[in-house]
Design a protein around this motif. Structure first.
Motif, PDB file in Angstrom:
ATOM      1  N   UNK A   1      -7.223   5.766   4.983  1.00 37.77           N
ATOM      2  CA  UNK A   1      -8.378   4.921   5.293  1.00 37.77           C
ATOM      3  C   UNK A   1      -7.963   3.520   5.720  1.00 37.77           C
ATOM      4  N   UNK A   2      -8.914   2.767   6.281  1.00 42.23           N
ATOM      5  CA  UNK A   2      -8.562   1.449   6.803  1.00 42.23           C
ATOM      6  C   UNK A   2      -8.098   0.505   5.697  1.00 42.23           C
ATOM      7  N   UNK A   3      -8.692   0.596   4.517  1.00 40.97           N
ATOM      8  CA  UNK A   3      -8.261  -0.336   3.463  1.00 40.97           C
ATOM      9  C   UNK A   3      -6.810  -0.083   3.041  1.00 40.97           C
ATOM     10  N   UNK A   4      -6.316   1.135   3.290  1.00 38.42           N
ATOM     11  CA  UNK A   4      -4.890   1.381   3.014  1.00 38.42           C
ATOM     12  C   UNK A   4      -4.022   0.533   3.933  1.00 38.42           C
ATOM     13  N   UNK A   5      -4.488   0.315   5.151  1.00 27.04           N
ATOM     14  CA  UNK A   5      -3.766  -0.548   6.088  1.00 27.04           C
ATOM     15  C   UNK A   5      -3.735  -1.992   5.569  1.00 27.04           C
ATOM     16  N   UNK A   6      -4.868  -2.414   4.998  1.00 26.25           N
ATOM     17  CA  UNK A   6      -4.902  -3.767   4.422  1.00 26.25           C
ATOM     18  C   UNK A   6      -3.920  -3.856   3.254  1.00 26.25           C
ATOM     19  N   UNK A   7      -3.932  -2.826   2.406  1.00 22.57           N
ATOM     20  CA  UNK A   7      -3.032  -2.831   1.248  1.00 22.57           C
ATOM     21  C   UNK A   7      -1.573  -2.876   1.691  1.00 22.57           C
ATOM     22  N   UNK A   8      -1.265  -2.107   2.739  1.00 22.79           N
ATOM     23  CA  UNK A   8       0.123  -2.092   3.227  1.00 22.79           C
ATOM     24  C   UNK A   8       0.511  -3.464   3.776  1.00 22.79           C
ATOM     25  N   UNK A   9      -0.422  -4.106   4.485  1.00 17.89           N
ATOM     26  CA  UNK A   9      -0.134  -5.435   5.040  1.00 17.89           C
ATOM     27  C   UNK A   9       0.088  -6.441   3.917  1.00 17.89           C
ATOM     28  N   UNK A  10      -0.745  -6.356   2.883  1.00 16.04           N
ATOM     29  CA  UNK A  10      -0.577  -7.263   1.740  1.00 16.04           C
ATOM     30  C   UNK A  10       0.785  -7.023   1.077  1.00 16.04           C
ATOM     31  N   UNK A  11       1.153  -5.749   0.938  1.00 15.27           N
ATOM     32  CA  UNK A  11       2.443  -5.437   0.303  1.00 15.27           C
ATOM     33  C   UNK A  11       3.606  -5.977   1.124  1.00 15.27           C
ATOM     34  N   UNK A  12       3.485  -5.885   2.446  1.00 16.14           N
ATOM     35  CA  UNK A  12       4.582  -6.351   3.300  1.00 16.14           C
ATOM     36  C   UNK A  12       4.665  -7.876   3.359  1.00 16.14           C
ATOM     37  N   UNK A  13       3.501  -8.514   3.374  1.00 22.46           N
ATOM     38  CA  UNK A  13       3.465  -9.947   3.676  1.00 22.46           C
ATOM     39  C   UNK A  13       3.314 -10.837   2.439  1.00 22.46           C
ATOM     40  N   UNK A  14       2.816 -10.280   1.340  1.00 23.00           N
ATOM     41  CA  UNK A  14       2.448 -11.171   0.224  1.00 23.00           C
ATOM     42  C   UNK A  14       2.845 -10.611  -1.132  1.00 23.00           C
ATOM     43  N   UNK A  15       3.857  -9.755  -1.157  1.00 21.29           N
ATOM     44  CA  UNK A  15       4.200  -9.095  -2.423  1.00 21.29           C
ATOM     45  C   UNK A  15       4.518 -10.102  -3.524  1.00 21.29           C
ATOM     46  N   UNK A  16       5.257 -11.149  -3.166  1.00 19.75           N
ATOM     47  CA  UNK A  16       5.673 -12.089  -4.204  1.00 19.75           C
ATOM     48  C   UNK A  16       4.541 -13.002  -4.688  1.00 19.75           C
TER      49      UNK A  16
END
Lengths: 325, 365
Positions: free
Chosen positions: A269-284
C-alpha cells in the motif's frame, strides 16, 4: 465563499473550468442528463450540451482510451469512472497508453486529461463499490495521483489537475461526498499545488499521516487523543504522486513517533512507501518504529464494512503502541 | 471518369480487386490517376520493401535489436497513405506499418534512428524498433499492447467532429487485434458517436502463429462492422489500387460526416512475425511461396508495364535511387550517436519531479 459539499464542489469546479476553457469536456457513463450517479456533473449537460458533456457507452476502456485521443487532438477531457472499482477494464488504457504517451513519444505528445473516480469504503457496497486502488496508479510511472479529503481541497486540486499538461488520476472519497459542508472559495482562479500536505491539527506527541477517505477517521482519532491529553500532529497528504516528503520528514524529525493510516490493503500500500521513506531518511530521529493502520489483505468485505476500515479505535491502539515503545 | 455514385458496396462476398494477377486493369470504371501519381505509388511500394529488407539486415548485423517485417503488406498500406491528406488527417498505426508511415511522410532517417535508438529519433530512444511516431505528421506514437490505440483514435475523431475540423482518423491493426476487448469498445463508441474514423485491418491470417480460424469464427473481419452500425469492406490488400480507390471513397464518406467504417484488407506477411519468430513451425512453405507469387510490388509493376509506364531501366533506376537514399538515411541516423543515459529521466512528466531528480542524481553521480 459558498457553503458546499464535496460533490457539489466538483460539479461547480467543472462548470467553472468549462466556462473558462472551451477545450475542457466531460465524458463518462451517465454524466449527461443524469448528471452522474453521484451528481458530480449535475447541470453541465444543460449548460454545455452533448458535444462537451458526452454520455459514453458502458465501457471504461472506451472512456479512458477516447479521453486520451481527445487530449492528443487538443481537448482537455475530464473522464468519470463511476466507481474506482470499475476502472480495471480501462486499466490497460491508463497504464499502457495514457501514462506512457509523453515518454514513449519523446515528449512529442502529451496527455492533458483527468480521470475522476469515487473510491473508498464505508458505503455498504461490498468489494466492487468500496476499494482503494491508489497504489496501482502511484506505481505506474507517468500518472499523477490526487486524493483530497475536503470540499475546498477538492476545488483547488481539481482545478490544478484540469490545467495540468500531465494525466491525473483524481480520486474522490465517496463516503465524504456529502459528509461535510464547508465554505469553498468561489474565485475561479483558486488552485492548490500538489505535494503540499495540509496540517489538520498541530501537535507534539505523535504524527498521524493519512489522505482521502481515511482522513475522517484519522481526525476523529486526533480528537479522542486530545481528550486523553495526547497532542497529535495530523497531516493530510492530499496528493500521492507527487507527495510531500518534506512535511512528513520534518514532522517525523521533530516528533519521532508516527502512525500511518489508509484504508487500502496493507501489503504494497501507499503508506508502506511513506514508511520506507521515513526509514531511509529519518531512522535516527525515530523514537519508535512507524506503524501502519490499514485495511486488511482481504477483498473488501460486505458484512464487515465498518470493521475493515481503520477506524479511530484501531488508530488509537497504534498510537498507544508507538507512545509506549 | 469516376462515377459520382458509390463505386463499392459494403459487406461484399469477394474481396474488392482492381488489378488482375497479370497486371491487367479490371476495374468497373476508368482510371483517373495520372502517370506521376501511379509512379509515385510504385515508388512508395519499393521504398517500403527496401526499408523492410534494410531493417532486417541491420538486425542481423546487430545494429537493430528487433524487427517486425511488413513485406507483403505494402499494397494495402500505400493505397491507404495515398488516400489520406498528409499533414491534416491522423494515423494511429501499429508496429507492422513500415510502408504506411513512410508513404504518409515519415522521414526515412527517423524510422532508421528509431530502430537503432540514436539521437535522431524524435521519440528519444524510448521504445523497441518498429514503434515510430511523429507529432508533426499526426502519427500517434505506436504502442505494443494490441488494439490499445484504437480507442484513442476514436477519441481523436470525436474531437475532430465536435470541433468540426473535417479531419479523419485512421487506426490500423492486424486481425489478431479484433479479438481484444478494446477493439470492440472502440468500434462501439465510434458507432454510437458517428465519429470520423476508419478502422483499417491488415488481415494477414496469422497473429504470430495463431491462424485466422483460431482467431475468430466469423467469415470475415469486415462482417464485424454490422454490429457497430457501420459499413464493412473486404479488399484485396495485395492490390494497391484496390486499397487506394476503396480508401478514397471511404475517407470521403467519413470526412463528410457519414460515420465510421471498417475496412479489412487481405494481405500476407512474407516474413516471420518478428526477428524473434520462426514461422516455419506453423506455416507451410508452399503457402508462403504461393502468396509471394501475388506480391503487391510485382502485380503493380506488371500493371505499370501494361500501361506503358514502366520498364527494366526505370526499375533499375528507381531501386538504385531508393537504395542510395536509404543508405544516406542510415548513415545520418547512425552518425547522430547513441541516446544519452540521462535522457531516461525526461518526459515522464512535463517537468522532472523531485523524486525523479533524486533518482537521476543517484544514477549519474
Amino acid at each position: 465563499m459558498t457553503v458546499q459539499t464535496m460533490v457539489q464542489t466538483i460539479a461547480r469546479t467543472l462548470d467553472q473550468e468549462m466556462a473558462r476553457d472551451e477545450r475542457v469536456v466531460v465524458l463518462g457513463q451517465d454524466v449527461g442528463k443524469r448528471g452522474g450517479v453521484f451528481l458530480a456533473t449535475e447541470k453541465l449537460f444543460d449548460t454545455y450540451g452533448p458535444d462537451r458533456v458526452i454520455d459514453s457507452p458502458l465501457s471504461e476502456a472506451a472512456i479512458i482510451g477516447a479521453a486520451l485521443g481527445m487530449a492528443v487532438h487538443g481537448l482537455r477531457p475530464v473522464a468519470e469512472i463511476q466507481f474506482s472499482d470499475y476502472v480495471f477494464p480501462g486499466f490497460d488504457q491508463l497504464v499502457s497508453q495514457v501514462a506512457k504517451l509523453r515518454y514513449r513519444s519523446g515528449g512529442q505528445f502529451e496527455a492533458p486529461l483527468v480521470v475522476r473516480m469515487p473510491a473508498g469504503g464505508g458505503v455498504k457496497g461490498g468489494h466492487h463499490h468500496s476499494q482503494s486502488p491508489e497504489a496501482h496508479f502511484v506505481h505506474t510511472a507517468g500518472l499523477k495521483v490526487v486524493y483530497p479529503s475536503t470540499p475546498s481541497d477538492t476545488r483547488g486540486l481539481l482545478r490544478t489537475a484540469i490545467r495540468d499538461d500531465d494525466p491525473v488520476v483524481f480520486m474522490e472519497p465517496k463516503r465524504l461526498y456529502r459528509a461535510v459542508k464547508e465554505d469553498v472559495p468561489d474565485d475561479p482562479e483558486f488552485a492548490l499545488p500538489y505535494a503540499q500536505a495540509a496540517v489538520r491539527r498541530e501537535g507534539d506527541d505523535v504524527v498521524l499521516i493519512s489522505y482521502g477517505a481515511s482522513m475522517a477517521e484519522t481526525l476523529k482519532a486526533g480528537d479522542a487523543l486530545a481528550e486523553q491529553g495526547v497532542s497529535a500532529h495530523v497531516l493530510d497528504l492530499r496528493s500521492l504522486m507527487p507527495w510531500d516528503t518534506t512535511a512528513v520528514l520534518e514532522a517525523v524529525a521533530r516528533i519521532g513517533r508516527v502512525v500511518l493510516v489508509s484504508e487500502a490493503p496493507r501489503t504494497g500500500g501507499f503508506v508502506s512507501e511513506i514508511a520506507a521513506t521515513i526509514a531511509e531518511e529519518a531512522l535516527d530521529q525515530l523514537l519508535a518504529p512507524p506503524v501502519r493502520v490499514t485495511g486488511f489483505d482481504t477483498p473488501y468485505p460486505y458484512a464487515q464494512d465498518r470493521e475493515y476500515l481503520p477506524g479511530p479505535n484501531r488508530i488509537l491502539k497504534a498510537v498507544k503502541r508507538v507512545l509506549e515503545y | 471518369m469516376i462515377r459520382d455514385s458509390q463505386l463499392f458496396q459494403p459487406f461484399n462476398d469477394e474481396p474488392i480487386s482492381l488489378i488482375g494477377e497479370t497486371g491487367a486493369w479490371e476495374g468497373p470504371f476508368d482510371l483517373d490517376l495520372d502517370p506521376a501519381a501511379l509512379r509515385g505509388m510504385y515508388h512508395d511500394l519499393v521504398v517500403g520493401r527496401l526499408m523492410d529488407e534494410r531493417l532486417s539486415r541491420l538486425q542481423r548485423q546487430g545494429k537493430v535489436s528487433f524487427v517486425a517485417p511488413s513485406a507483403g503488406h505494402e499494397g494495402a498500406q500505400v493505397g491507404l497513405a495515398h488516400a489520406l491528406e498528409r499533414g491534416r488527417d491522423w494515423l494511429f498505426p501499429y508496429y507492422r506499418d513500415t510502408s504506411l508511415l513512410l508513404a504518409f511522410g515519415l522521414p526515412q532517417v527517423e524510422m532508421l534512428a528509431q530502430a537503432m535508438a540514436t539521437r535522431a529519433d524524435p521519440n528519444r530512444g524510448r521504445q523497441m524498433p518498429s514503434h515510430n511516431g511523429s507529432k508533426d505528421l499526426n502519427i500517434f506514437t505506436i504502442a505494443s499492447p494490441i488494439a490499445s490505440h484504437v480507442a484513442p483514435a476514436v477519441g481523436a475523431a470525436i474531437s475532430m467532429k465536435v470541433q468540426g475540423t473535417g479531419q479523419v482518423a485512421v487506426a490500423s491493426f492486424g486481425e489478431g487485434a479484433t479479438s481484444e476487448g478494446d477493439f470492440h469498445a472502440a468500434l462501439n463508441f465510434a458507432g454510437a458517436q458517428g465519429a470520423p474514423v476508419v478502422f483499417f485491418c491488415e488481415n494477414n491470417r496469422y497473429a504470430i502463429s495463431v491462424d485466422y480460424n483460431h482467431q475468430t469464427g466469423a467469415d470475415s473481419i469486415a462482417a464485424k462492422a454490422h454490429a457497430y452500425g457501420m459499413p464493412g469492406y473486404t479488399v484485396d490488400g495485395m492490390d494497391v489500387l484496390a486499397s487506394y480507390y476503396v480508401m478514397r471513397e471511404v475517407i470521403e464518406r467519413v470526412r463528410n460526416g457519414l460515420g465510421p467504417v471498417l475496412v479489412e484488407t487481405l494481405v500476407y506477411r512474407f516474413g516471420p512475425h518478428s526477428s524473434a519468430d520462426d514461422d516455419s513451425r506453423y506455416r507451410p512453405r508452399e503457402e508462403v511461396e504461393a502468396w509471394k507469387r501475388r506480391d503487391p510490388l510485382l502485380r503493380f509493376r506488371r500493371f505499370l508495364e501494361k500501361q506503358g509506364l514502366w520498364d527494366d531501366a526505370a526499375e533499375a533506376h528507381l531501386r538504385a535511387e531508393v537504395e542510395a537514399s536509404l543508405q544516406a538515411a542510415t548513415a545520418e541516423a547512425e552518425a547522430a550517436g547513441p541516446i544519452p543515459v540521462e535522457w531516461m529521466f525526461d518526459d515522464v512528466f512535463a517537468q522532472r519531479l523531485p523524486h525523479l531528480e533524486e533518482q537521476r542524481h543517484d544514477l549519474l553521480d
